[in-house]
Design an enzyme around this catalytic site. Structure first.
Site, short mmCIF file in Angstrom:
data_model
loop_
_atom_site.label_atom_id
_atom_site.label_comp_id
_atom_site.label_asym_id
_atom_site.label_seq_id
_atom_site.Cartn_x
_atom_site.Cartn_y
_atom_site.Cartn_z
N HIS A 168 14.03 63.16 107.25
CA HIS A 168 13.82 62.14 106.22
C HIS A 168 14.33 62.23 104.93
O HIS A 168 14.64 61.47 104.23
CB HIS A 168 13.12 60.97 106.87
CG HIS A 168 11.54 61.18 106.57
ND1 HIS A 168 11.37 62.24 107.02
CD2 HIS A 168 11.06 61.07 105.64
CE1 HIS A 168 9.76 63.01 106.36
NE2 HIS A 168 9.91 62.19 106.17
N HIS A 208 13.80 54.23 103.07
CA HIS A 208 13.40 53.76 101.94
C HIS A 208 13.50 52.34 101.78
O HIS A 208 13.56 51.96 101.26
CB HIS A 208 13.40 54.46 100.60
CG HIS A 208 12.65 55.79 100.83
ND1 HIS A 208 10.57 55.19 100.23
CD2 HIS A 208 12.81 56.17 100.19
CE1 HIS A 208 10.37 56.92 100.33
NE2 HIS A 208 11.79 57.62 100.37
N HIS A 260 17.35 60.05 96.36
CA HIS A 260 16.85 61.31 97.75
C HIS A 260 17.79 60.69 98.40
O HIS A 260 17.88 61.34 99.31
CB HIS A 260 15.61 62.26 97.76
CG HIS A 260 14.68 61.15 98.46
ND1 HIS A 260 14.09 60.13 97.70
CD2 HIS A 260 13.86 60.99 99.74
CE1 HIS A 260 12.99 60.26 98.30
NE2 HIS A 260 13.05 60.37 100.13
N ASP A 295 6.22 57.35 108.40
CA ASP A 295 6.02 57.72 106.95
C ASP A 295 5.03 56.75 105.96
O ASP A 295 4.29 57.93 105.68
CB ASP A 295 7.43 57.39 106.32
CG ASP A 295 7.43 58.37 105.17
OD1 ASP A 295 7.20 59.04 105.59
OD2 ASP A 295 8.04 58.24 104.38
N LYS A 326 15.51 65.14 99.07
CA LYS A 326 14.96 65.90 98.20
C LYS A 326 14.65 66.86 97.64
O LYS A 326 14.76 67.82 96.54
CB LYS A 326 13.43 65.62 98.25
CG LYS A 326 12.36 64.06 98.52
CD LYS A 326 10.99 64.30 98.92
CE LYS A 326 10.31 62.28 98.61
NZ LYS A 326 9.16 62.71 99.33
#
Length: 191
Positions: A51, A107, A80, A135, A55
């Site tokens: 996920h 997100h 990201h 998460d 990054k």
């Protein structure tokens, strides 16, 4: 190979420790209790650790900053999901297609206030909605440079408070109904 790729990205952020293993297992737990077929439960378990692969391209000054990010840094951090999708996109392998979706959409928020696309409700893929709950649960259960670990009761209270806005309410409910199993996963994979 997938796990090693995730560890490469994860190695740049030592705060996360066993986060990818725990949140993958919470994701599988939610998928199981949602009644998804075993093959999809396994795919989510294997794809979820990717996920945050995007990054890997986030500068250390942003990724490792011990305090609150300023607006410019936050804008960089918010890139990201797109980077993660671009790393994983284009494969014919189902697990990498699932991982690309998860990386791109984890997100997004149920009410449309997330990023990068501002998707609403079920516009967000089921995989990403499951992973988002896992998460958040894990992030709150563990200390980071900017916060202490929360007691499980406070985590549950927070999940309830963001149910329907940030997170899919059905998946929040499924995790809370199985919180004892989630706590067992949490203890099985300490940082």
């Amino acid at each position: 190979t997938i796990f090693r790729l995730c560890k490469a990205a994860d190695s740049r952020d030592p705060e996360t420790g066993a986060h990818i293993v725990r949140m993958a297992n919470y994701s599988r737990l939610i998928a199981e209790n949602l009644g998804l077929p075993y093959s999809l439960q396994q795919m989510i378990l294997e794809a979820a650790p990717m996920h945050d692969i995007g990054k890997i391209a986030t500068p250390d000054a942003v990724l490792l900053k011990p305090g609150k990010l300023d607006q410019g840094e936050w804008d960089i951090m918010k890139m990201h999901p797109e980077v993660g999708m671009s790393i994983l996109d284009g494969s014919h392998r189902p697990i990498l297609r699932a991982a690309s979706i998860i990386a791109h959409q984890h997100h997004e928020k149920f009410d449309g206030s997330g990023y990068p696309q501002g998707l609403v409700g079920t516009e967000i893929h089921v995989y990403a909605r499951i992973v988002a709950v896992a998460d958040v649960f894990d992030a709150l259960m563990h200390a980071r440079v900017y916060k202490q670990a929360w007691p499980v009761e406070e985590v549950i209270s927070h999940l309830k408070s963001v149910s329907g806005s940030h997170l899919d309410p059905r998946f929040v409910e499924l995790l809370i109904e199985n919180v004892d199993k989630a706590v067992d996963i949490n203890q099985r994979y300490p940082d």
